[in-house]
Scaffold this motif. Structure first.
Motif, PDB file in Angstrom:
ATOM      1  N   UNK A  57       9.123  77.597   4.777  1.00  0.00           N
ATOM      2  CA  UNK A  57       8.757  76.896   3.323  1.00  0.00           C
ATOM      3  C   UNK A  57       9.814  76.488   2.584  1.00  0.00           C
ATOM      4  N   UNK A  58      11.019  77.760   2.471  1.00  0.00           N
ATOM      5  CA  UNK A  58      12.038  77.411   1.649  1.00  0.00           C
ATOM      6  C   UNK A  58      12.757  75.824   2.180  1.00  0.00           C
ATOM      7  N   UNK A  59      13.086  75.871   3.534  1.00  0.00           N
ATOM      8  CA  UNK A  59      13.569  74.564   4.102  1.00  0.00           C
ATOM      9  C   UNK A  59      12.774  73.485   3.667  1.00  0.00           C
ATOM     10  N   UNK A  60      11.309  73.463   3.882  1.00  0.00           N
ATOM     11  CA  UNK A  60      10.275  72.331   3.234  1.00  0.00           C
ATOM     12  C   UNK A  60      10.854  72.117   1.954  1.00  0.00           C
ATOM     13  N   UNK A  61      10.763  73.117   1.246  1.00  0.00           N
ATOM     14  CA  UNK A  61      11.008  72.656  -0.484  1.00  0.00           C
ATOM     15  C   UNK A  61      12.385  72.153  -0.718  1.00  0.00           C
ATOM     16  N   UNK A  62      13.538  72.703   0.089  1.00  0.00           N
ATOM     17  CA  UNK A  62      14.621  72.035  -0.109  1.00  0.00           C
ATOM     18  C   UNK A  62      14.933  70.826   0.380  1.00  0.00           C
ATOM     19  N   UNK A  63      14.129  70.297   1.384  1.00  0.00           N
ATOM     20  CA  UNK A  63      14.164  68.828   2.024  1.00  0.00           C
ATOM     21  C   UNK A  63      13.557  67.916   0.840  1.00  0.00           C
ATOM     22  N   UNK A  64      12.453  68.714   0.397  1.00  0.00           N
ATOM     23  CA  UNK A  64      11.949  67.712  -0.926  1.00  0.00           C
ATOM     24  C   UNK A  64      12.525  67.625  -2.039  1.00  0.00           C
ATOM     25  N   UNK A  65      13.371  68.688  -2.459  1.00  0.00           N
ATOM     26  CA  UNK A  65      14.245  68.297  -3.416  1.00  0.00           C
ATOM     27  C   UNK A  65      15.457  67.537  -3.152  1.00  0.00           C
ATOM     28  N   UNK A  66      15.839  67.436  -1.800  1.00  0.00           N
ATOM     29  CA  UNK A  66      16.813  66.742  -1.502  1.00  0.00           C
ATOM     30  C   UNK A  66      16.279  65.048  -1.370  1.00  0.00           C
ATOM     31  N   UNK A  68      14.153  64.058  -3.598  1.00  0.00           N
ATOM     32  CA  UNK A  68      13.971  63.806  -4.921  1.00  0.00           C
ATOM     33  C   UNK A  68      15.481  63.418  -5.287  1.00  0.00           C
ATOM     34  N   UNK A  69      16.259  64.231  -4.956  1.00  0.00           N
ATOM     35  CA  UNK A  69      17.653  63.996  -5.599  1.00  0.00           C
ATOM     36  C   UNK A  69      18.114  62.546  -5.112  1.00  0.00           C
ATOM     37  N   UNK A  70      17.904  62.189  -3.724  1.00  0.00           N
ATOM     38  CA  UNK A  70      18.373  61.089  -3.236  1.00  0.00           C
ATOM     39  C   UNK A  70      17.613  59.856  -4.182  1.00  0.00           C
ATOM     40  N   UNK A  71      16.518  59.943  -4.637  1.00  0.00           N
ATOM     41  CA  UNK A  71      15.639  58.919  -5.035  1.00  0.00           C
ATOM     42  C   UNK A  71      16.392  58.881  -6.542  1.00  0.00           C
ATOM     43  N   UNK A  72      16.790  59.935  -7.046  1.00  0.00           N
ATOM     44  CA  UNK A  72      17.363  60.001  -8.667  1.00  0.00           C
ATOM     45  C   UNK A  72      18.833  59.229  -8.512  1.00  0.00           C
ATOM     46  N   UNK A  73      19.289  59.415  -7.335  1.00  0.00           N
ATOM     47  CA  UNK A  73      20.827  58.707  -7.218  1.00  0.00           C
ATOM     48  C   UNK A  73      20.528  57.053  -7.023  1.00  0.00           C
ATOM     49  N   UNK A  74      19.722  56.859  -6.087  1.00  0.00           N
ATOM     50  CA  UNK A  74      19.156  55.392  -5.874  1.00  0.00           C
ATOM     51  C   UNK A  74      18.875  54.762  -7.242  1.00  0.00           C
ATOM     52  N   UNK A  75      17.973  55.722  -8.179  1.00  0.00           N
ATOM     53  CA  UNK A  75      17.428  55.075  -9.422  1.00  0.00           C
ATOM     54  C   UNK A  75      18.618  54.877 -10.378  1.00  0.00           C
ATOM     55  N   UNK A  76      19.687  55.783 -10.277  1.00  0.00           N
ATOM     56  CA  UNK A  76      20.833  55.554 -11.143  1.00  0.00           C
ATOM     57  C   UNK A  76      21.601  54.390 -10.568  1.00  0.00           C
TER      58      UNK A  76
END
Length: 160
Positions: A57-66, A68-76
């Motif tokens: 579950x933690x790994x799944x959450x970390x992947x989701x955060x990753x 989202x972080x990529x999406x934020x970087x692309x958005x920026x």
């Protein structure tokens, strides 16, 4: 209504062919010590499995955060690219359109201002959306926590 030696009944609403069923009792010959050893072994296995589930579950959450972080970087990055590339190109067209309405002196500064505001709104919405997705995803393994709470309650009820 009467019963048969095999546990069935005669005269029930579903009269028809019955298959005789013999009931047997299985006697467990294990000692209390053996039962406790099995309980300890199974409990250890259960705890290990719960830990593995929590890790998953933690790994799944970390992947989701990753993601989202990529999406934020692309958005920026898109925000920056838009600021330097599209802004200049569209600025020229908007300046020409505004020239008739407000004059060239005002169109030169008003056009970039309007374009910057529009692009900033788009970029902000992308960053905010990714941020909201990250906030919704928790690093705490929810399913495992719920399962552990249920098991704790089950053990309390069992030993009560």
């Amino acid at each position: 209504m009467s019963t048969t030696p095999y546990g069935g009944s005669i005269g029930s609403p579903t009269d028809g062919a019955r298959i005789p069923v013999q009931r047997t009792t299985v006697r467990d010959e294990r000692s209390i010590g053996q039962l406790f050893k099995e309980l300890q072994s199974e409990s250890s296995t259960l705890v290990r499995q719960e830990v593995e589930l929590a890790k998953a579950e933690v790994m799944e959450s970390v992947r989701s955060y990753a993601r989202s972080a990529v999406s934020m970087a692309i958005g920026g990055a898109l925000l920056l690219a838009a600021l330097f590339g599209v802004l200049w190109t569209i600025n020229m067209a908007l300046t020409a359109l505004l020239e008739d309405a407000v004059g060239l002196e005002n169109a030169v500064w008003l056009s970039p201002l309007i374009l910057s505001a529009v692009i900033a709104i788009i970029g902000y919405s992308m960053v905010k959306g990714a941020s909201n997705r990250m906030r919704e995803e928790s690093l705490v393994p929810r399913r495992t926590t719920e399962t552990l709470k249920e098991e704790k309650q089950w053990l309390k009820n069992r030993h009560a």
